[in-house]
Design a protein around this motif. Structure first.
Motif, PDB file in Angstrom:
ATOM      1  N   GLY A  22     -11.961  -1.018  -0.506  1.00 25.59           N
ATOM      2  CA  GLY A  22     -12.833  -0.073  -1.197  1.00 25.59           C
ATOM      3  C   GLY A  22     -12.055   1.107  -1.744  1.00 25.59           C
ATOM      4  N   ALA A  23     -11.117   1.601  -0.952  1.00 27.25           N
ATOM      5  CA  ALA A  23     -10.279   2.712  -1.402  1.00 27.25           C
ATOM      6  C   ALA A  23      -9.426   2.296  -2.597  1.00 27.25           C
ATOM      7  N   SER A  24      -8.995   1.040  -2.617  1.00 26.03           N
ATOM      8  CA  SER A  24      -8.173   0.587  -3.749  1.00 26.03           C
ATOM      9  C   SER A  24      -8.974   0.575  -5.042  1.00 26.03           C
ATOM     10  N   TYR A  25     -10.252   0.197  -4.972  1.00 25.90           N
ATOM     11  CA  TYR A  25     -11.088   0.236  -6.172  1.00 25.90           C
ATOM     12  C   TYR A  25     -11.382   1.669  -6.588  1.00 25.90           C
ATOM     13  N   GLU A  26     -11.547   2.528  -5.614  1.00 18.77           N
ATOM     14  CA  GLU A  26     -11.743   3.940  -5.908  1.00 18.77           C
ATOM     15  C   GLU A  26     -10.485   4.512  -6.585  1.00 18.77           C
ATOM     16  N   LEU A  27      -9.326   4.170  -6.055  1.00 16.25           N
ATOM     17  CA  LEU A  27      -8.069   4.653  -6.620  1.00 16.25           C
ATOM     18  C   LEU A  27      -7.867   4.114  -8.037  1.00 16.25           C
ATOM     19  N   GLY A  59      -7.818  19.116 -13.757  1.00 16.19           N
ATOM     20  CA  GLY A  59      -7.843  17.943 -12.899  1.00 16.19           C
ATOM     21  C   GLY A  59      -7.629  18.198 -11.428  1.00 16.19           C
ATOM     22  N   PHE A  60      -7.886  19.410 -10.951  1.00 18.43           N
ATOM     23  CA  PHE A  60      -7.622  19.679  -9.544  1.00 18.43           C
ATOM     24  C   PHE A  60      -8.403  18.741  -8.642  1.00 18.43           C
ATOM     25  N   GLY A  61      -9.684  18.534  -8.936  1.00 17.50           N
ATOM     26  CA  GLY A  61     -10.498  17.629  -8.124  1.00 17.50           C
ATOM     27  C   GLY A  61      -9.968  16.212  -8.160  1.00 17.50           C
ATOM     28  N   LEU A  62      -9.555  15.766  -9.328  1.00 18.75           N
ATOM     29  CA  LEU A  62      -9.010  14.422  -9.470  1.00 18.75           C
ATOM     30  C   LEU A  62      -7.668  14.298  -8.760  1.00 18.75           C
ATOM     31  N   LEU A  63      -6.870  15.349  -8.800  1.00 17.48           N
ATOM     32  CA  LEU A  63      -5.593  15.347  -8.070  1.00 17.48           C
ATOM     33  C   LEU A  63      -5.812  15.123  -6.579  1.00 17.48           C
ATOM     34  N   THR A  64      -6.770  15.851  -6.040  1.00 17.66           N
ATOM     35  CA  THR A  64      -7.080  15.727  -4.617  1.00 17.66           C
ATOM     36  C   THR A  64      -7.563  14.329  -4.294  1.00 17.66           C
ATOM     37  N   ALA A  72      -5.185   7.318  -2.161  1.00 21.14           N
ATOM     38  CA  ALA A  72      -3.976   6.495  -2.068  1.00 21.14           C
ATOM     39  C   ALA A  72      -3.515   6.354  -0.625  1.00 21.14           C
ATOM     40  N   VAL A  73      -3.526   7.438   0.112  1.00 15.52           N
ATOM     41  CA  VAL A  73      -3.076   7.422   1.507  1.00 15.52           C
ATOM     42  C   VAL A  73      -4.037   6.629   2.386  1.00 15.52           C
ATOM     43  N   THR A  74      -5.304   6.602   2.016  1.00 16.39           N
ATOM     44  CA  THR A  74      -6.311   5.879   2.796  1.00 16.39           C
ATOM     45  C   THR A  74      -6.024   4.380   2.871  1.00 16.39           C
ATOM     46  N   GLY A  83       0.816  -1.214   0.000  1.00 14.59           N
ATOM     47  CA  GLY A  83       0.000   0.000   0.000  1.00 14.59           C
ATOM     48  C   GLY A  83       0.845   1.257   0.000  1.00 14.59           C
ATOM     49  N   THR A  84       1.936   1.252   0.771  1.00 11.06           N
ATOM     50  CA  THR A  84       2.802   2.435   0.797  1.00 11.06           C
ATOM     51  C   THR A  84       3.555   2.596  -0.522  1.00 11.06           C
TER      52      THR A  84
END
Length: 121
Positions: free
Chosen positions: A71-76, A32-37, A43-45, A13-14
């Motif tokens: 879930g965060a990995s699928y989002e990422l 892409g500012f929103g996507l950058l955030t 990723a950190v989640t 993950g790290t």
């Protein structure tokens, strides 16, 4: 309590966070500012939830944190697909690591729970 810093899923993950942050400077300043955030936060989640789950007293609590991380990995993964589609920034190397991490996390979660978690990839 489990030692998260020696956990393979936390280490992977790290690595993904580090790879993710190599992609961020490739974004144009005006797009892409929103996507950058979303990319950086999601990723950190992943490893953060694994670390949090490692201090939980039972497998059920650990499993819940792993579910959040998964879930965060699928989002990422979705964010990286959109990054490629919207900005033409190739992130296949990160997506491949994310998919590998998803398999490892799912396998670990199957070991924690009495009933298998089926995950199609």
């Amino acid at each position: 309590m489990r030692n998260f810093s020696e956990s393979n899923i936390w280490l992977k993950g790290t690595e993904i966070v580090n790879d993710d942050y190599t992609v961020l400077p490739k974004f144009p300043d005006y797009k892409g500012f929103g996507l950058l955030t979303q990319l950086s936060q999601t990723a950190v989640t992943m490893p953060s939830n694994i670390a949090e789950g490692s201090v939980k007293s039972g497998n059920r609590d650990m499993e819940r944190e792993l579910e959040f991380s998964l879930g965060a990995s699928y989002e990422l993964e979705t964010h990286h697909v959109l990054t490629c589609e919207l900005h033409g920034i190739e992130t296949d190397f990160v997506v491949n690591k994310i998919r590998e991490e998803q398999k490892v996390q799912s396998s670990f979660m199957n070991k924690l729970q009495p009933f298998p978690l089926y995950l199609s990839t």
